[in-house]
Design an enzyme around this catalytic site. Structure first.
Site, mmCIF file in Angstrom:
data_model
loop_
_atom_site.group_PDB
_atom_site.id
_atom_site.type_symbol
_atom_site.label_atom_id
_atom_site.label_comp_id
_atom_site.label_asym_id
_atom_site.label_seq_id
_atom_site.Cartn_x
_atom_site.Cartn_y
_atom_site.Cartn_z
ATOM 1 C CG HIS A 1 15.626 -4.620 3.881
ATOM 2 N ND1 HIS A 1 14.959 -3.469 3.513
ATOM 3 C CD2 HIS A 1 15.326 -4.808 5.192
ATOM 4 C CE1 HIS A 1 14.280 -2.996 4.543
ATOM 5 N NE2 HIS A 1 14.490 -3.783 5.586
ATOM 6 C CE LYS B 1 4.804 -2.001 11.204
ATOM 7 N NZ LYS B 1 6.081 -2.625 10.877
ATOM 8 N NE ARG C 1 17.976 -1.725 11.378
ATOM 9 C CZ ARG C 1 16.817 -1.168 11.106
ATOM 10 N NH1 ARG C 1 16.744 -0.180 10.239
ATOM 11 N NH2 ARG C 1 15.721 -1.575 11.703
ATOM 12 C CB SER D 1 12.208 1.323 5.207
ATOM 13 O OG SER D 1 12.665 0.050 4.822
HETATM 14 P P1 ADP Z 1 9.752 -4.448 10.144
HETATM 15 O O1 ADP Z 1 8.765 -3.351 9.903
HETATM 16 O O2 ADP Z 1 9.146 -5.803 10.287
HETATM 17 O O3 ADP Z 1 10.806 -4.162 11.175
HETATM 18 P P2 ADP Z 1 11.640 -3.808 8.055
HETATM 19 O O4 ADP Z 1 11.297 -3.844 6.603
HETATM 20 O O5 ADP Z 1 11.901 -2.473 8.655
HETATM 21 O O6 ADP Z 1 10.497 -4.595 8.745
HETATM 22 O O7 ADP Z 1 12.886 -4.733 8.307
HETATM 23 C C1 ADP Z 1 12.880 -6.115 8.093
HETATM 24 C C2 ADP Z 1 14.051 -6.751 8.816
HETATM 25 O O8 ADP Z 1 15.266 -6.252 8.264
HETATM 26 C C3 ADP Z 1 14.120 -6.422 10.301
HETATM 27 O O9 ADP Z 1 14.637 -7.553 10.975
HETATM 28 C C4 ADP Z 1 15.095 -5.275 10.379
HETATM 29 O O10 ADP Z 1 15.752 -5.215 11.634
HETATM 30 C C5 ADP Z 1 16.055 -5.666 9.273
HETATM 31 N N1 ADP Z 1 16.771 -4.531 8.710
HETATM 32 C C6 ADP Z 1 16.284 -3.339 8.329
HETATM 33 N N2 ADP Z 1 17.252 -2.515 7.867
HETATM 34 C C7 ADP Z 1 18.400 -3.235 7.934
HETATM 35 C C8 ADP Z 1 19.787 -2.958 7.651
HETATM 36 N N3 ADP Z 1 20.160 -1.760 7.204
HETATM 37 N N4 ADP Z 1 20.685 -3.935 7.859
HETATM 38 C C9 ADP Z 1 20.289 -5.124 8.356
HETATM 39 N N5 ADP Z 1 19.040 -5.444 8.679
HETATM 40 C C10 ADP Z 1 18.096 -4.522 8.476
#
Ligand code: ADP
Length: 160
Positions: free
Chosen positions: A19, A43, A92, A130
């Site tokens: 992120h 969630k 990803r 995450s």
């Molecule tokens: P959500 O629950 O809305 O998917 P996340 O916190 O998991 O939220 O992720 C927020 C955004 O960041 C999403 O678009 C996700 O695809 C992206 N994301 C998560 N991990 C990574 C990563 N390692 N590299 C790039 N983008 C990521």
């Protein structure tokens, strides 16, 4: 000239280096990047929305272009409220694609003036999520290289 503002929404439970990389790269493209932590009660998250905001705010405290806020409700409403123009999402692997495509189309249907932009993660971060980070923390795996230091400490504290 009109300020170019991007909104980067997500659960950020917790924020990872994947992120952080997206946010930092986007600050090169926009005047402001608003990281929006979804405060979605349905969630079940490890950290509360306020904790997630605090962790992410700490990470970007030196970057004046980044602001972290929580939001309950539709992301397009937040985007309009902040007079932003773009929603950023990270991509990803292909498994992210369908979900992101349908979200982008739903958001376009709701607000046709808001553009969704997908940003590819760097190869060194594409496997970080995450969820994986929480699993690692639960099993006392090494968190270095996955999350910022403050998140590492917070995870160790809650998993104790
Ligand atoms: P959500 O629950 O809305 O998917 P996340 O916190 O998991 O939220 O992720 C927020 C955004 O960041 C999403 O678009 C996700 O695809 C992206 N994301 C998560 N991990 C990574 C990563 N390692 N590299 C790039 N983008 C990521």
């Amino acid at each position: 000239m009109k300020k170019k503002i991007a909104v980067y929404p997500g659960s950020f439970d917790p924020i990872t280096l994947g992120h952080v990389d997206i946010v930092e790269r986007m600050t090169e493209q926009f005047d402001q990047v608003l990281v929006v932590v979804s405060d979605n009660a349905s969630k079940n998250s490890l950290f509360s929305a306020d904790e997630r905001v605090a962790l992410a705010s700490e990470v970007f405290k030196k970057n004046k272009k980044v602001k972290v806020e929580k939001w309950q409700g539709l992301i397009v409403d937040y985007v309009q409220k902040r007079k932003a123009q773009v929603i950023i999402r990270g991509l990803r692997a292909v498994i992210d694609f369908e979900y992101e495509l349908s979200m982008a189309n739903i958001n376009r249907q709701l607000s046709s003036n808001i553009e969704t932009m997908l940003v590819f993660s760097k190869p060194e971060y594409y496997f970080i999520s995450s969820r994986a980070v929480k699993e690692l923390a639960k099993n006392k795996g090494m968190l270095k290289g996955f999350v910022p230091k403050n998140v590492e400490l917070a995870l160790k504290k809650v998993m104790k």
